[in-house]
Motif scaffolding. Structure first.
Motif, PDB file in Angstrom:
ATOM      1  N   THR A 191       0.823  -1.206   0.000  1.00  0.00           N
ATOM      2  CA  THR A 191       0.000   0.000   0.000  1.00  0.00           C
ATOM      3  C   THR A 191       0.856   1.254   0.000  1.00  0.00           C
ATOM      4  OG1 THR A 191      -1.680  -1.198   1.256  1.00  0.00           O
ATOM      5  CG2 THR A 191      -1.866   1.196   1.187  1.00  0.00           C
ATOM      6  N   ALA A 192       1.893   1.276   0.840  1.00  0.00           N
ATOM      7  CA  ALA A 192       2.780   2.442   0.907  1.00  0.00           C
ATOM      8  C   ALA A 192       3.445   2.696  -0.433  1.00  0.00           C
ATOM      9  CB  ALA A 192       3.829   2.233   1.993  1.00  0.00           C
ATOM     10  N   ALA A 193       3.876   1.623  -1.090  1.00  0.00           N
ATOM     11  CA  ALA A 193       4.538   1.766  -2.389  1.00  0.00           C
ATOM     12  C   ALA A 193       3.576   2.309  -3.438  1.00  0.00           C
ATOM     13  CB  ALA A 193       5.098   0.416  -2.835  1.00  0.00           C
ATOM     14  N   ASN A 194       2.344   1.795  -3.434  1.00  0.00           N
ATOM     15  CA  ASN A 194       1.353   2.247  -4.414  1.00  0.00           C
ATOM     16  C   ASN A 194       0.978   3.705  -4.202  1.00  0.00           C
ATOM     17  OD1 ASN A 194       1.317  -0.299  -5.514  1.00  0.00           O
ATOM     18  ND2 ASN A 194      -0.633  -0.908  -4.594  1.00  0.00           N
ATOM     19  N   VAL A 195       0.776   4.079  -2.946  1.00  0.00           N
ATOM     20  CA  VAL A 195       0.397   5.463  -2.643  1.00  0.00           C
ATOM     21  C   VAL A 195       1.543   6.412  -3.000  1.00  0.00           C
ATOM     22  CG1 VAL A 195      -0.165   7.088  -0.781  1.00  0.00           C
ATOM     23  CG2 VAL A 195      -1.277   4.839  -0.859  1.00  0.00           C
ATOM     24  N   ARG A 196       2.760   6.030  -2.635  1.00  0.00           N
ATOM     25  CA  ARG A 196       3.918   6.871  -2.942  1.00  0.00           C
ATOM     26  C   ARG A 196       4.090   7.040  -4.454  1.00  0.00           C
ATOM     27  NH1 ARG A 196       7.890   8.310   0.317  1.00  0.00           N
ATOM     28  NH2 ARG A 196       7.284   6.721   1.861  1.00  0.00           N
ATOM     29  N   HIS A 197       3.876   5.964  -5.185  1.00  0.00           N
ATOM     30  CA  HIS A 197       4.015   6.025  -6.650  1.00  0.00           C
ATOM     31  C   HIS A 197       2.956   6.944  -7.257  1.00  0.00           C
ATOM     32  CE1 HIS A 197       4.920   4.743 -10.722  1.00  0.00           C
ATOM     33  NE2 HIS A 197       3.649   4.447 -10.906  1.00  0.00           N
ATOM     34  N   ALA A 198       1.732   6.879  -6.737  1.00  0.00           N
ATOM     35  CA  ALA A 198       0.651   7.721  -7.257  1.00  0.00           C
ATOM     36  C   ALA A 198       0.984   9.200  -7.070  1.00  0.00           C
ATOM     37  CB  ALA A 198      -0.665   7.379  -6.553  1.00  0.00           C
TER      38      ALA A 198
END
Length: 242
Positions: free
Chosen positions: A109-116
């Motif tokens: 989740t952290a990776a996806n949010v950061r990428h967005a």
């Protein structure tokens, strides 16, 4: 009564939810599961579950689907390991964004949010960096119609404990404290008024406009990308979506 409200944001959010109805139901089902695990399956005894059921009904989630979600959650308590995580950050030109998540894999989740954020000229910040710009409130939104008596609706809401009643071009907005949300929503519903949105939310104290077309496009894409993520339950921001 008067108060700060941006009805364009409400309209845009409703349009997005209507377009993603199945995903919205899935996310509400996840919220139901966590609420049942924390406080039991009886909405009359579990205030958090009661508020989520109100949100589900306002989103036109069928009653039998709500009941199935509660029963499923009650039967799978040992298998529910969602973690509640909130991220705060900035979109293009410093637009404040809060991302509310439920996940069983916080690294993903952290990776996806950061990428967005990074893909759309934004960046994640530290806890508390933008939340002070929002107020946690109960928000009930009712679409305006010729057969609605505005004064009557306002008095019902205020008598039940509402903090504010705001009239917009397309909607009436009833604002409550989180503690008074359930009683106000119940009173409005029992009086025959159907809401298009009813939930505990984060309302921005002020909103910000974007004038650069590229920034607007990136901000809209940031919101869409986050809302498409199954782990993301809510995206709150102070972008004025006019």
């Amino acid at each position: 009564m008067s108060g700060h409200s941006k009805f364009s944001n409400i309209k845009h959010r409703k349009e997005r939810q209507d377009a993603k109805k199945g995903k919205v139901f899935t996310k509400i089902g996840r919220e139901i599961a966590v609420a049942v695990k924390e406080g039991g399956s009886d909405p009359t005894l579990n205030s958090k579950l009661r508020d989520i059921v109100a949100k589900a009904k306002a989103s036109n989630m069928p009653n039998d689907t709500i009941s199935r979600s509660i029963k499923k959650a009650a039967g799978e308590l040992g298998n529910i390991n969602y973690e509640h995580i909130t991220y705060e950050g900035y979109g293009p030109s410093g637009i404040a964004v809060i991302v509310d998540c439920l996940t069983e894999n916080k690294n993903r989740t952290a990776a996806n949010v950061r990428h967005a954020f990074s893909k759309n000229s934004g960046n994640l910040g530290t806890t508390g960096c933008v939340s002070f710009m929002f107020d946690k409130k109960g928000q009930i939104v009712i679409e305006r119609a010729e057969d609605i008596d505005e004064d009557e609706l306002m008095m019902i809401a205020i008598d039940a404990g509402a903090e504010d009643f705001v009239t917009g071009i397309d909607f009436y907005e009833i604002i409550t404290t989180p503690d008074e949300f359930s009683s106000v929503n119940k009173a409005v519903g029992e009086a025959g008024y159907n809401s298009v949105s009813a939930e505990i939310t984060m309302i921005p104290q002020t909103t910000s406009n974007l004038t650069d077309e590229e920034d607007i496009s990136k901000m809209e894409n940031l919101i869409d990308t986050l809302e498409e993520d199954d782990d993301v339950q809510n995206v709150w921001h102070n972008f004025d979506e006019n």
